[in-house]
Design a protein around this motif. Structure first.
Motif, PDB file in Angstrom:
ATOM      1  N   MET A   1      26.462  41.055   5.899  1.00  0.00           N
ATOM      2  CA  MET A   1      26.280  40.296   4.656  1.00  0.00           C
ATOM      3  C   MET A   1      27.632  40.098   3.965  1.00  0.00           C
ATOM      4  N   ALA A   2      27.798  38.946   3.324  1.00  0.00           N
ATOM      5  CA  ALA A   2      29.066  38.631   2.671  1.00  0.00           C
ATOM      6  C   ALA A   2      28.802  37.956   1.330  1.00  0.00           C
ATOM      7  N   GLY A   3      29.874  37.765   0.583  1.00  0.00           N
ATOM      8  CA  GLY A   3      29.769  37.101  -0.711  1.00  0.00           C
ATOM      9  C   GLY A   3      30.781  35.979  -0.838  1.00  0.00           C
ATOM     10  N   ILE A   4      30.497  35.065  -1.735  1.00  0.00           N
ATOM     11  CA  ILE A   4      31.430  33.971  -2.041  1.00  0.00           C
ATOM     12  C   ILE A   4      31.713  33.983  -3.541  1.00  0.00           C
ATOM     13  N   TYR A   5      33.001  33.982  -3.864  1.00  0.00           N
ATOM     14  CA  TYR A   5      33.453  33.951  -5.255  1.00  0.00           C
ATOM     15  C   TYR A   5      34.131  32.611  -5.510  1.00  0.00           C
ATOM     16  N   ILE A   6      33.786  31.971  -6.617  1.00  0.00           N
ATOM     17  CA  ILE A   6      34.404  30.699  -6.986  1.00  0.00           C
ATOM     18  C   ILE A   6      35.106  30.866  -8.333  1.00  0.00           C
ATOM     19  N   HIS A   7      36.410  30.639  -8.340  1.00  0.00           N
ATOM     20  CA  HIS A   7      37.192  30.802  -9.567  1.00  0.00           C
ATOM     21  C   HIS A   7      37.289  29.473 -10.312  1.00  0.00           C
ATOM     22  N   ILE A   8      36.780  29.466 -11.525  1.00  0.00           N
ATOM     23  CA  ILE A   8      36.839  28.283 -12.386  1.00  0.00           C
ATOM     24  C   ILE A   8      37.950  28.509 -13.418  1.00  0.00           C
ATOM     25  N   PRO A   9      39.097  27.855 -13.265  1.00  0.00           N
ATOM     26  CA  PRO A   9      40.290  28.209 -14.048  1.00  0.00           C
ATOM     27  C   PRO A   9      40.443  27.447 -15.363  1.00  0.00           C
ATOM     28  N   PHE A  10      39.387  27.421 -16.161  1.00  0.00           N
ATOM     29  CA  PHE A  10      39.453  26.716 -17.444  1.00  0.00           C
ATOM     30  C   PHE A  10      38.886  27.586 -18.561  1.00  0.00           C
ATOM     31  N   CYS A  11      39.519  27.523 -19.712  1.00  0.00           N
ATOM     32  CA  CYS A  11      39.045  28.225 -20.910  1.00  0.00           C
ATOM     33  C   CYS A  11      39.317  27.361 -22.132  1.00  0.00           C
ATOM     34  N   LYS A  12      38.506  27.553 -23.179  1.00  0.00           N
ATOM     35  CA  LYS A  12      38.729  26.824 -24.427  1.00  0.00           C
ATOM     36  C   LYS A  12      40.002  27.287 -25.114  1.00  0.00           C
ATOM     37  N   GLN A  13      40.229  28.605 -25.075  1.00  0.00           N
ATOM     38  CA  GLN A  13      41.432  29.171 -25.665  1.00  0.00           C
ATOM     39  C   GLN A  13      41.757  30.473 -24.946  1.00  0.00           C
ATOM     40  N   ALA A  14      42.975  30.957 -25.153  1.00  0.00           N
ATOM     41  CA  ALA A  14      43.443  32.140 -24.439  1.00  0.00           C
ATOM     42  C   ALA A  14      43.132  33.409 -25.228  1.00  0.00           C
ATOM     43  N   LYS A  44      35.001  27.111   6.025  1.00  0.00           N
ATOM     44  CA  LYS A  44      33.613  27.445   6.364  1.00  0.00           C
ATOM     45  C   LYS A  44      33.497  28.422   7.531  1.00  0.00           C
ATOM     46  N   GLU A  45      34.561  28.539   8.356  1.00  0.00           N
ATOM     47  CA  GLU A  45      34.501  29.434   9.519  1.00  0.00           C
ATOM     48  C   GLU A  45      34.992  30.844   9.199  1.00  0.00           C
ATOM     49  N   GLU A  46      35.582  31.054   8.028  1.00  0.00           N
ATOM     50  CA  GLU A  46      36.280  32.318   7.761  1.00  0.00           C
ATOM     51  C   GLU A  46      35.367  33.532   7.658  1.00  0.00           C
ATOM     52  N   LEU A  47      34.128  33.325   7.316  1.00  0.00           N
ATOM     53  CA  LEU A  47      33.212  34.462   7.218  1.00  0.00           C
ATOM     54  C   LEU A  47      32.568  34.808   8.561  1.00  0.00           C
ATOM     55  N   ASN A  48      32.992  34.083   9.603  1.00  0.00           N
ATOM     56  CA  ASN A  48      32.508  34.375  10.960  1.00  0.00           C
ATOM     57  C   ASN A  48      30.980  34.420  11.051  1.00  0.00           C
ATOM     58  N   ASN A  49      30.352  33.437  10.409  1.00  0.00           N
ATOM     59  CA  ASN A  49      28.894  33.280  10.443  1.00  0.00           C
ATOM     60  C   ASN A  49      28.120  34.423   9.778  1.00  0.00           C
ATOM     61  N   GLU A  50      28.810  35.249   8.993  1.00  0.00           N
ATOM     62  CA  GLU A  50      28.091  36.270   8.229  1.00  0.00           C
ATOM     63  C   GLU A  50      27.156  35.594   7.234  1.00  0.00           C
ATOM     64  N   ILE A  51      26.012  36.177   7.013  1.00  0.00           N
ATOM     65  CA  ILE A  51      25.059  35.625   6.060  1.00  0.00           C
ATOM     66  C   ILE A  51      25.524  35.936   4.639  1.00  0.00           C
ATOM     67  N   VAL A  52      25.471  34.959   3.773  1.00  0.00           N
ATOM     68  CA  VAL A  52      25.929  35.111   2.384  1.00  0.00           C
ATOM     69  C   VAL A  52      24.762  35.587   1.517  1.00  0.00           C
ATOM     70  N   LEU A  73      28.677  22.534  -6.535  1.00  0.00           N
ATOM     71  CA  LEU A  73      29.384  23.603  -5.826  1.00  0.00           C
ATOM     72  C   LEU A  73      28.406  24.466  -5.023  1.00  0.00           C
ATOM     73  N   ILE A  74      27.264  24.761  -5.605  1.00  0.00           N
ATOM     74  CA  ILE A  74      26.252  25.550  -4.890  1.00  0.00           C
ATOM     75  C   ILE A  74      25.757  24.782  -3.665  1.00  0.00           C
ATOM     76  N   ASP A  75      25.529  23.493  -3.826  1.00  0.00           N
ATOM     77  CA  ASP A  75      25.082  22.666  -2.699  1.00  0.00           C
ATOM     78  C   ASP A  75      26.092  22.700  -1.556  1.00  0.00           C
ATOM     79  N   ALA A  76      27.390  22.670  -1.901  1.00  0.00           N
ATOM     80  CA  ALA A  76      28.441  22.693  -0.875  1.00  0.00           C
ATOM     81  C   ALA A  76      28.412  24.010  -0.103  1.00  0.00           C
ATOM     82  N   HIS A  80      27.509  24.587   4.118  1.00  0.00           N
ATOM     83  CA  HIS A  80      28.444  25.118   5.113  1.00  0.00           C
ATOM     84  C   HIS A  80      28.241  26.592   5.458  1.00  0.00           C
ATOM     85  N   HIS A  81      27.267  27.252   4.834  1.00  0.00           N
ATOM     86  CA  HIS A  81      27.039  28.669   5.104  1.00  0.00           C
ATOM     87  C   HIS A  81      25.540  28.947   5.213  1.00  0.00           C
ATOM     88  N   THR A  82      25.211  30.040   5.886  1.00  0.00           N
ATOM     89  CA  THR A  82      23.828  30.514   5.941  1.00  0.00           C
ATOM     90  C   THR A  82      23.615  31.474   4.787  1.00  0.00           C
TER      91      THR A  82
END
Length: 375
Positions: A1-14, A44-52, A73-76, A80-82
């Motif tokens: 089993m594996a995980g996917i992290y998506i970094h969203i680099p925006f903020c209203k203020q610091a 898409k190949e980097e997780l070596n077909n591990e299930i997310v 983003l979720i659809d993408a 490309h992953h199981t």
């Protein structure tokens, strides 16, 4: 089993204490989201077909995205992953983004877990940290979110200059009043080159008091254990069946793929990270290039990482695993170096597993560092 992290680099203020990668300009948001979708495909190949089993939107402030952008983003990822039948899909969110309309929209997406950055229910603390939301927005977001989401976590910060023990206890009790199943809590730390460091040096904000932070950590732990939370990792408390699957996978050494500028990835043998620059990230992804650096982990690196992550959790560090995965010299190292901490009752051994004690919990990172194998 594996995980996917998506970094969203925006903020209203610091926020004054933050050293994560983000931008307060949204000019490149559309281009960046398109590049996140493309990076998901390119790797898409980097997780070596591990299930997310987990998808985690972090940042930055992911709740600044529209539900349409999040779903894209979720659809993408699904393309490309199981994915397991019922994955944990977490969205980090700030209270000021969580209007009732937005929360209802999110409840109609695959997002099934919210991690809300409350930090404090006191206006003075939020002002000191330069948070974008108000105390009233913190209350309102939780009142609404708990009607539409069952799986909610909130972040709280302790050790804030001027935060009394009484106020900290009020913060904890306010959080508990919403009947949420998970709380992540961190000591305020002064990271290099942050606004907080500069303001402390100028005398505009009091220095962070480590002793105060440790006392408030104990107050937190005792209050949450009394409320039937399990202290399953140094900074994380959850009701049974509500531990963060994403974070737990990280501490247990499972593979994860990090998408977006500054995002990190790990496959058990190699660590990699993307460039911390939105413009460069977009430029290279649009050319079908990966703006990424990779580092192969030697046996010592993997041993040290296992000790650091394992000691922070209730699962501890398996001495059997140390011997099997790393060898006798590493087993000898940890047995020798841990002895003084066992004598001081900061560490203990249960079922051939080295664990941190209550007395040692706040000091765990320093203790772990002393157990490292140095080449």
């Amino acid at each position: 089993m594996a995980g996917i992290y998506i970094h969203i680099p925006f903020c209203k203020q610091a926020c004054f204490y933050c050293d994560f990668h983000f931008s307060t300009s949204l000019k490149k948001k559309d281009a960046l989201i398109s590049c996140l979708v493309k990076e998901i495909e390119l790797r898409k190949e980097e997780l070596n077909n591990e299930i997310v089993e987990t998808i985690y939107f972090g940042g930055g402030t992911p709740s600044m995205l529209s539900t349409k952008e999040i779903s894209r983003l979720i659809d993408a990822i699904y393309e490309h992953h199981t994915i397991v039948v019922s994955p944990e899909i977490t969205l980090e969110a700030n209270p000021d983004d969580l209007s009732e309309e937005k929360i209802i929209e999110l409840s109609h997406t695959p997002i099934n877990r919210l991690s809300i950055g409350v930090q404090s229910f006191f206006e003075k603390d939020l002002t000191l940290m330069n948070r974008a939301h108000s105390a009233s927005e913190a209350h309102a977001s939780l009142e609404i979110a708990t009607r539409y989401f069952e799986n909610i976590s909130i972040d709280l910060i302790y050790g804030i200059p001027g935060l009394t023990h009484k106020e900290w206890q009020q913060n904890i009790q306010t959080a508990l009043s919403f009947n949420i199943p998970h709380i992540s809590s961190y000591a305020l730390t002064v990271e290099p080159k942050t606004a907080l460091e500069a303001l402390i040096k100028k005398g505009k904000i009091e220095k962070v008091d480590d002793d105060l932070a440790q006392e408030q950590f104990v107050i937190l732990r005792d209050a949450l254990e009394k409320a039937n939370f399990v202290h399953y990792e140094l900074s994380n408390f959850g009701k049974e069946s509500h531990f963060s699957k994403n974070n737990t996978a990280y501490w247990l050494g499972k593979s994860y793929l990090g998408i977006g500028p500054s995002a990190h990835s790990f496959d058990g043998r190699q660590r990699s990270w993307n460039v911390r620059n939105n413009t460069q990230y977009i430029k290279e992804i649009e050319l079908n290039l990966l703006p990424i650096e990779r580092e192969a982990l030697c046996v010592t690196d993997r041993y040290n990482e296992y000790v650091m992550t394992g000691l922070r959790t209730i699962w501890g560090v398996s001495l059997e695993k140390i011997k099997a995965d790393f060898g006798n010299k590493y087993l000898s190292q940890i047995n020798t170096e841990s002895e003084k901490y066992i004598q001081q009752k900061l560490l203990c051994i249960e079922d051939d597993t080295l664990k941190i004690t209550k007395e040692g919990a706040f000091l765990v990172d320093g203790i772990a560092a002393h157990l490292f194998f140095l080449n």
